[in-house]
Design a protein around this motif. Structure first.
Motif, PDB file in Angstrom:
ATOM      1  N   SER A 171       4.213  58.542  35.248  1.00 32.41           N
ATOM      2  CA  SER A 171       3.191  58.451  35.797  1.00 32.41           C
ATOM      3  C   SER A 171       1.387  57.921  35.379  1.00 32.41           C
ATOM      4  O   SER A 171       0.726  57.327  35.981  1.00 32.41           O
ATOM      5  CB  SER A 171       3.223  60.022  36.661  1.00 32.41           C
ATOM      6  OG  SER A 171       4.119  60.032  37.384  1.00 32.41           O
ATOM      7  N   HIS A 175      -0.951  54.553  36.698  1.00 39.12           N
ATOM      8  CA  HIS A 175      -2.108  55.235  37.358  1.00 39.12           C
ATOM      9  C   HIS A 175      -2.971  54.221  36.888  1.00 39.12           C
ATOM     10  O   HIS A 175      -4.154  53.532  37.209  1.00 39.12           O
ATOM     11  CB  HIS A 175      -2.918  56.877  37.169  1.00 39.12           C
ATOM     12  CG  HIS A 175      -1.651  57.682  38.138  1.00 39.12           C
ATOM     13  ND1 HIS A 175      -0.784  58.045  38.062  1.00 39.12           N
ATOM     14  CD2 HIS A 175      -2.547  58.076  39.122  1.00 39.12           C
ATOM     15  CE1 HIS A 175      -0.370  58.573  39.656  1.00 39.12           C
ATOM     16  NE2 HIS A 175      -2.119  58.483  40.063  1.00 39.12           N
ATOM     17  N   LEU A 180      -7.092  54.322  38.016  1.00 38.13           N
ATOM     18  CA  LEU A 180      -6.777  55.129  39.005  1.00 38.13           C
ATOM     19  C   LEU A 180      -6.705  56.415  38.413  1.00 38.13           C
ATOM     20  O   LEU A 180      -6.418  57.683  38.136  1.00 38.13           O
ATOM     21  CB  LEU A 180      -5.009  55.358  40.270  1.00 38.13           C
ATOM     22  CG  LEU A 180      -5.467  54.265  41.355  1.00 38.13           C
ATOM     23  CD1 LEU A 180      -4.056  54.857  41.788  1.00 38.13           C
ATOM     24  CD2 LEU A 180      -6.521  54.522  42.358  1.00 38.13           C
ATOM     25  N   PHE A 219       2.683  57.702  46.126  1.00 32.61           N
ATOM     26  CA  PHE A 219       2.549  58.414  45.256  1.00 32.61           C
ATOM     27  C   PHE A 219       4.122  59.348  45.011  1.00 32.61           C
ATOM     28  O   PHE A 219       4.474  59.668  46.302  1.00 32.61           O
ATOM     29  CB  PHE A 219       1.198  58.458  45.246  1.00 32.61           C
ATOM     30  CG  PHE A 219      -0.176  58.987  45.340  1.00 32.61           C
ATOM     31  CD1 PHE A 219      -0.562  58.170  44.108  1.00 32.61           C
ATOM     32  CD2 PHE A 219      -0.585  57.573  46.730  1.00 32.61           C
ATOM     33  CE1 PHE A 219      -1.620  57.794  43.854  1.00 32.61           C
ATOM     34  CE2 PHE A 219      -1.207  57.252  45.969  1.00 32.61           C
ATOM     35  CZ  PHE A 219      -2.204  56.757  44.798  1.00 32.61           C
TER      36      PHE A 219
END
Length: 447
Positions: A171, A175, A180, A219
């Motif tokens: 993850s 991102h 992010l 997400f």
């Protein structure tokens, strides 16, 4: 008096108890008098043992746990008994000694994570605070390298899967691709190119044009990704109007179209997230990701917490949408069986590193890295004879101070002495279109 001393079993006959609680008494002073919440309780816990403590609410279970760590707050106090951890008399420790005992010898996972965590500090800050409170390390040393020199390509209209245990960096990569990451996380090196676009060189305005138009993301948890106080229609329309110069009515028409695309009746446009099932919420998040017809969608564990029937429906829906619109997918999951079925190629991550990359059927039929082999053996098969499921012994390494050489070597039963412990293997091609980072494969190639 409650006596609950556990007698050693045959496995533990030669083992001394790690924790010995004897005649423990805990009392609370109240206006009505003294309440004895724990009354002469005795038990032992042995090395590598799981000892369960059960009972109704208020019976004293949590009070015992807090007493062992000397975390009781007034009006509670330990009125009698003894707590020995090995040779350490816990009740005799001063504050400085307690600081060395807690978390180093015994730690605790409290009942409610939301109450245990500080809501105004990032989780990174809180973990780093715990590390620096007990270890003589700098702020930088307290950070870990969650992703370490990872390289891969994704081609047009391809599904590239990224698999591995929780915490391996999957993850974090997702991102990072969309820029992010929030502090304390940051991109320390490397490059991310999307076509001719240098993603790491984009400013905030350029990033706004890149996200959702070029690359969007679904997400992990739809319930966390959606705003609980706004209707799903409002949220889809907000995403449209944030990126396109359209009227409110045009945005609503597009929202209706998107809901139909993902199999939701347009009449649900005024529903709130809590009024939808888990599968429907996940479809809404997918609809938002499709808002601007991106060239690539990141699916960050899109079927987490969904039952297997809904999982299949969601993945079939995504497969049909990909056929219709031709977007690429970065598919992130810890479910390797689902990934192999859905992906064209698969990358296996371990402890922040990419250790194997190959076509999905190659990974399924001919895994090369010992970690991938063990990962594949952790999943049951629905055909053939029954086989014992083999887990992976040990735990992933501490990324603050990862082991030298191959990071998997402490858990690997085929590690080469003197090599795997010292030399970091390179991710290279050992068979056509199949790359793996393993010294064992290097030796086989040379022989």
């Amino acid at each position: 008096m409650v006596q609950a001393t556990l007698q050693p079993n045959t496995v533990q006959d030669a083992t001394e108890p790690l924790l010995r609680v004897r005649d423990l008494e805990v009392e609370y002073r109240t206006k009505r008098g003294v309440v004895r919440a724990v009354d002469h309780v005795s038990f032992d816990i042995y090395p590598n043992e799981v000892f369960g403590l059960a009972g109704e609410s208020g019976c004293g279970k949590s009070t015992i746990a807090h007493a062992i760590l000397r975390l009781l707050k007034p009006p509670a106090y330990i009125a009698g008994g003894s707590i020995m951890f090995g040779d350490t008399d816990v009740l005799a420790l001063n504050e400085q000694q307690l600081s060395g005992f807690r978390w180093k010898q015994v730690s605790i996972v409290f009942q409610s994570a939301m109450n245990a965590l500080n809501p105004v500090l990032t989780i990174g800050t809180q973990i780093m605070d715990a590390i620096q409170a007990h270890l003589p390390v700098s702020k930088q040393e307290a950070r870990d390298r969650a992703v370490d020199h990872v390289s891969f390509d994704i081609y047009p209209n391809e599904v590239f899967g990224l698999a591995g245990e929780s915490g391996c960096g999957k993850s974090t990569i997702a991102h990072a691709i969309l820029r992010l990451l929030k502090p304390p996380a940051y991109i320390a090196g490397g490059s991310i190119m999307f076509g001719d676009t240098d993603v790491l060189a984009l400013n905030e305005q350029q990033l706004s044009g890149f996200r959702w138009k070029q690359v969007s993301i679904v997400f992990q948890s739809a319930m966390n990704a959606l705003n609980p106080v706004l209707t799903i229609g409002t949220q889809i329309m907000d995403a449209i109007q944030a990126h396109l110069p359209v009227s409110k009515q045009e945005a609503r028409d597009r929202a209706v179209e998107l809901l139909q695309l993902v199999g939701i009746d347009p009449s649900r446009i005024n529903s709130y997230p809590h009024q939808l099932s888990g599968g429907m919420r996940q479809r809404v998040v997918i609809a938002i990701a499709l808002t601007l017809n991106p060239q690539m969608i990141v699916l960050d564990e899109p079927t987490t917490a969904l039952d297997v029937v809904v999982q299949k429906q969601i993945m079939d829906e995504i497969r049909e949408l990909r056929k219709k619109f031709g977007f690429s997918i970065l598919f992130i999951s810890h479910d390797l069986s689902l990934m192999v079925e859905f992906s064209d190629r698969v990358g296996i991550m371990y402890a922040g590193e990419l250790v194997e990359v190959a076509p999905s059927q190659e990974v399924f039929n001919h895994p090369q890295h010992p970690y991938t082999v063990k990962l594949m053996n952790s999943f049951p098969t629905i055909t053939g004879e029954r086989q014992e499921l083999l887990g992976i012994p040990g735990s992933p390494p501490d990324l603050i101070s990862p082991p030298p050489g191959c990071r998997f070597h402490p858990r690997c039963d085929v590690a080469i002495a003197g090599i795997c412990q010292t030399i970091r293997p390179q991710l290279i091609e050992h068979t056509p279109n199949h790359r793996a980072a393993c010294h064992l494969l290097d030796q086989e190639s040379r022989s």
